[in-house]
Design a protein around this motif. Structure first.
Motif, PDB file in Angstrom:
ATOM      1  N   VAL A 175      35.163  26.820  33.277  1.00 45.05           N
ATOM      2  CA  VAL A 175      34.864  27.654  34.452  1.00 45.05           C
ATOM      3  C   VAL A 175      34.867  26.801  35.719  1.00 45.05           C
ATOM      4  N   GLU A 176      34.308  25.606  35.636  1.00 46.77           N
ATOM      5  CA  GLU A 176      34.317  24.695  36.784  1.00 46.77           C
ATOM      6  C   GLU A 176      35.738  24.375  37.215  1.00 46.77           C
ATOM      7  N   MET A 177      36.597  24.055  36.237  1.00 50.66           N
ATOM      8  CA  MET A 177      37.998  23.774  36.547  1.00 50.66           C
ATOM      9  C   MET A 177      38.687  24.990  37.148  1.00 50.66           C
ATOM     10  N   THR A 178      38.388  26.175  36.631  1.00 47.60           N
ATOM     11  CA  THR A 178      38.970  27.409  37.161  1.00 47.60           C
ATOM     12  C   THR A 178      38.589  27.614  38.619  1.00 47.60           C
ATOM     13  N   ALA A 179      37.305  27.442  38.930  1.00 45.71           N
ATOM     14  CA  ALA A 179      36.841  27.628  40.300  1.00 45.71           C
ATOM     15  C   ALA A 179      37.453  26.602  41.239  1.00 45.71           C
ATOM     16  N   GLU A 180      37.772  25.439  40.722  1.00 46.93           N
ATOM     17  CA  GLU A 180      38.383  24.389  41.544  1.00 46.93           C
ATOM     18  C   GLU A 180      39.858  24.651  41.823  1.00 46.93           C
ATOM     19  N   LEU A 181      40.625  25.066  40.798  1.00 47.54           N
ATOM     20  CA  LEU A 181      42.082  25.045  40.895  1.00 47.54           C
ATOM     21  C   LEU A 181      42.774  26.399  40.910  1.00 47.54           C
ATOM     22  N   ALA A 182      42.179  27.409  40.299  1.00 49.16           N
ATOM     23  CA  ALA A 182      42.886  28.671  40.096  1.00 49.16           C
ATOM     24  C   ALA A 182      42.709  29.621  41.276  1.00 49.16           C
ATOM     25  N   ASN A 183      43.608  30.593  41.358  1.00 50.22           N
ATOM     26  CA  ASN A 183      43.463  31.663  42.345  1.00 50.22           C
ATOM     27  C   ASN A 183      42.471  32.712  41.874  1.00 50.22           C
ATOM     28  N   GLY A 184      42.387  32.894  40.547  1.00 48.72           N
ATOM     29  CA  GLY A 184      41.508  33.918  40.022  1.00 48.72           C
ATOM     30  C   GLY A 184      40.903  33.534  38.690  1.00 48.72           C
ATOM     31  N   TRP A 185      39.838  34.228  38.337  1.00 53.41           N
ATOM     32  CA  TRP A 185      39.082  33.953  37.109  1.00 53.41           C
ATOM     33  C   TRP A 185      38.984  35.229  36.285  1.00 53.41           C
ATOM     34  N   LEU A 186      39.361  35.116  34.999  1.00 56.12           N
ATOM     35  CA  LEU A 186      39.243  36.200  34.033  1.00 56.12           C
ATOM     36  C   LEU A 186      38.113  35.842  33.063  1.00 56.12           C
ATOM     37  N   PRO A 187      36.892  36.341  33.292  1.00 56.84           N
ATOM     38  CA  PRO A 187      35.769  35.922  32.461  1.00 56.84           C
ATOM     39  C   PRO A 187      35.606  36.699  31.158  1.00 56.84           C
ATOM     40  N   HIS A 188      36.520  37.596  30.822  1.00 58.75           N
ATOM     41  CA  HIS A 188      36.491  38.437  29.617  1.00 58.75           C
ATOM     42  C   HIS A 188      35.422  39.502  29.723  1.00 58.75           C
ATOM     43  N   VAL A 189      34.160  39.117  29.758  1.00 60.40           N
ATOM     44  CA  VAL A 189      33.083  40.091  29.883  1.00 60.40           C
ATOM     45  C   VAL A 189      32.075  39.543  30.882  1.00 60.40           C
ATOM     46  N   LEU A 190      31.593  40.426  31.756  1.00 56.71           N
ATOM     47  CA  LEU A 190      30.722  39.951  32.820  1.00 56.71           C
ATOM     48  C   LEU A 190      29.589  40.947  33.032  1.00 56.71           C
ATOM     49  N   MET A 191      28.365  40.497  32.864  1.00 57.92           N
ATOM     50  CA  MET A 191      27.189  41.282  33.201  1.00 57.92           C
ATOM     51  C   MET A 191      26.743  40.823  34.587  1.00 57.92           C
ATOM     52  N   PRO A 192      26.909  41.648  35.605  1.00 59.47           N
ATOM     53  CA  PRO A 192      26.696  41.160  36.985  1.00 59.47           C
ATOM     54  C   PRO A 192      25.328  40.561  37.222  1.00 59.47           C
ATOM     55  N   GLU A 193      24.289  41.122  36.587  1.00 63.18           N
ATOM     56  CA  GLU A 193      22.941  40.608  36.784  1.00 63.18           C
ATOM     57  C   GLU A 193      22.750  39.221  36.188  1.00 63.18           C
ATOM     58  N   LYS A 194      23.634  38.816  35.274  1.00 60.39           N
ATOM     59  CA  LYS A 194      23.507  37.530  34.597  1.00 60.39           C
ATOM     60  C   LYS A 194      24.549  36.505  35.053  1.00 60.39           C
ATOM     61  N   LYS A 308      29.079  54.381  39.754  1.00 62.27           N
ATOM     62  CA  LYS A 308      29.162  53.844  41.113  1.00 62.27           C
ATOM     63  C   LYS A 308      28.111  52.765  41.345  1.00 62.27           C
ATOM     64  N   GLU A 309      26.918  52.943  40.777  1.00 60.28           N
ATOM     65  CA  GLU A 309      25.884  51.918  40.897  1.00 60.28           C
ATOM     66  C   GLU A 309      26.299  50.632  40.204  1.00 60.28           C
ATOM     67  N   ARG A 310      26.934  50.759  39.036  1.00 62.81           N
ATOM     68  CA  ARG A 310      27.389  49.563  38.316  1.00 62.81           C
ATOM     69  C   ARG A 310      28.516  48.864  39.089  1.00 62.81           C
ATOM     70  N   ILE A 311      29.382  49.641  39.711  1.00 56.95           N
ATOM     71  CA  ILE A 311      30.457  49.045  40.515  1.00 56.95           C
ATOM     72  C   ILE A 311      29.862  48.288  41.701  1.00 56.95           C
ATOM     73  N   ALA A 312      28.843  48.864  42.320  1.00 48.39           N
ATOM     74  CA  ALA A 312      28.183  48.193  43.448  1.00 48.39           C
ATOM     75  C   ALA A 312      27.558  46.874  42.996  1.00 48.39           C
ATOM     76  N   ALA A 313      26.990  46.855  41.801  1.00 52.16           N
ATOM     77  CA  ALA A 313      26.396  45.629  41.277  1.00 52.16           C
ATOM     78  C   ALA A 313      27.461  44.575  41.030  1.00 52.16           C
ATOM     79  N   LEU A 314      28.601  44.990  40.528  1.00 52.07           N
ATOM     80  CA  LEU A 314      29.707  44.058  40.305  1.00 52.07           C
ATOM     81  C   LEU A 314      30.205  43.474  41.628  1.00 52.07           C
ATOM     82  N   LYS A 315      30.356  44.335  42.628  1.00 56.51           N
ATOM     83  CA  LYS A 315      30.806  43.862  43.941  1.00 56.51           C
ATOM     84  C   LYS A 315      29.807  42.883  44.532  1.00 56.51           C
ATOM     85  N   GLU A 316      28.521  43.181  44.404  1.00 55.50           N
ATOM     86  CA  GLU A 316      27.469  42.304  44.916  1.00 55.50           C
ATOM     87  C   GLU A 316      27.503  40.949  44.221  1.00 55.50           C
ATOM     88  N   ALA A 317      27.908  40.928  42.947  1.00 57.75           N
ATOM     89  CA  ALA A 317      27.972  39.683  42.183  1.00 57.75           C
ATOM     90  C   ALA A 317      29.199  38.846  42.529  1.00 57.75           C
TER      91      ALA A 317
END
Length: 343
Positions: A175-194, A308-317
């Motif tokens: 993930v560190e390498m991805t944030a450094e070099l890539a244009n985008g990140w595919l995390p497979h599954v993402l719980m915005p609160e976590k 819509k609430e879950r989408i807002a949480a994802l955007k906030e994350a």
């Protein structure tokens, strides 16, 4: 936010591709084409380039071990040319069961290999003469071949010299390498609160080294989408079956990246239980053992207001691409609704 979805595996790729035409009309921004031990992704991406007009066509993902770095770059440049500049190169390590079991290639040094592949691809697209020292020696040293190799550059002029590269990564260093070099990140599954608890430190370390010209790191997040009451339970059952497969069966004990992330999201005991059940052949029990809180946190199942609430949480994350798997008899309609919510 942009709207994305994945093109599922199927024995009829032409029929599957035709569905993308309808999704595009509904407002889909990105379609990801998967490649496991299935039909290859690049062939279908080329076909989609001819069938569509506006949707971005992403490899979701090309396993890094299955092609030379330069062929990976050539394939991405080819799809980008065919599509008029709509290709996305998605890269990922896959796992040892597929790489060693299906391709017969050692599964080693995934992060270092991904780093070199990204650098080589960008050299190819800039039409530089490709030279590389490391895991991929280019040209091949004389003592490893005929000695006739010389640095070459891509014959064609690519449609774009900067094709977006996304990386599917889960472990901290990846993930560190991805944030450094890539244009985008595919995390497979993402719980915005976590997100910050699980990935925050790794992302921060990578972003601190990120070149300004790469811009903001793009991130997908979302999940199975269902807003019709009669689809709620089928969607939840589908989510349970899918996550039980990944968390329980996608790798051996101690070598399952998805299980590790599930545990780090606050479900350590459940992670062990699900894996034990799944590997013992009790797949239904494994699916049932997944906590409701997890299923609700990583999916978009419920009335429109809840979604819509879950989408807002994802955007906030920090999610930039709402990634959905629509469960409905009318996928274009539901995708169109999702597009309205994020526009």
């Amino acid at each position: 936010m942009l709207l994305s979805t994945i093109l599922q595996y199927g024995d009829d790729p032409v029929r599957n591709a035709n569905t993308v035409v309808e999704w595009e009309k509904a407002g889909l921004d990105v379609v990801w084409v998967a490649e496991a031990y299935s039909f290859d992704a690049v062939s279908l991406m080329g076909y989609l380039a001819a069938k569509t007009e506006t949707v971005q066509i992403g490899a979701g993902i090309l396993p890094i071990y299955t092609r030379t770095p330069t062929l990976t770059a050539m394939s991405a440049a080819g799809v980008d040319a065919l599509s008029g500049g709509r290709a996305i190169l998605g890269l990922g390590a896959s796992g040892p069961q597929v790489i060693e079991g299906f391709h017969g290639v050692p599964y080693d040094k995934p992060i270092a290999r991904t780093r070199e592949i990204i650098e080589i691809c960008r050299k190819v697209w800039r039409r530089e003469r490709v030279e590389n020292q490391g895991l991929y020696p280019i040209p091949l040293p004389p003592d490893q071949g005929t000695g006739l190799g010389k640095p070459l550059k891509l014959i064609n002029h690519p449609k774009r010299a900067e094709i977006p590269i996304w990386v599917a990564s889960l472990g901290d260093k990846n993930v560190e390498m991805t944030a450094e070099l890539a244009n985008g990140w595919l995390p497979h599954v993402l719980m915005p609160e976590k997100l910050q608890d699980v990935f925050g430190e790794a992302l921060a370390r990578g972003l601190a080294k990120r070149a300004p010209e790469l811009g903001q790191l793009q991130i997908t997040g979302g999940g199975i989408l269902a807003t019709e009451e009669e689809m709620f339970e089928p969607a939840r059952q589908l989510a349970r079956a899918m996550f039980a497969l990944y968390i329980g069966g996608m790798g051996a004990r101690g070598r399952n990246f998805y299980n590790t992330i599930f545990a780090r999201q606050g479900f350590a005991d459940e992670a062990k239980l699900v894996q034990d059940l799944y590997l013992d052949g009790k797949k239904d029990e494994a699916a049932a053992a997944l906590p409701d809180a997890f299923i609700d946190g990583v999916s978009l199942i419920g009335p429109e207001g809840h979604v819509k609430e879950r989408i807002a949480a994802l955007k906030e994350a920090g999610v930039t691409h709402l990634h959905v798997n629509p469960i409905t008899a009318d996928q274009p309609r539901l995708l169109g609704r999702a597009k309205e919510w994020i526009s």
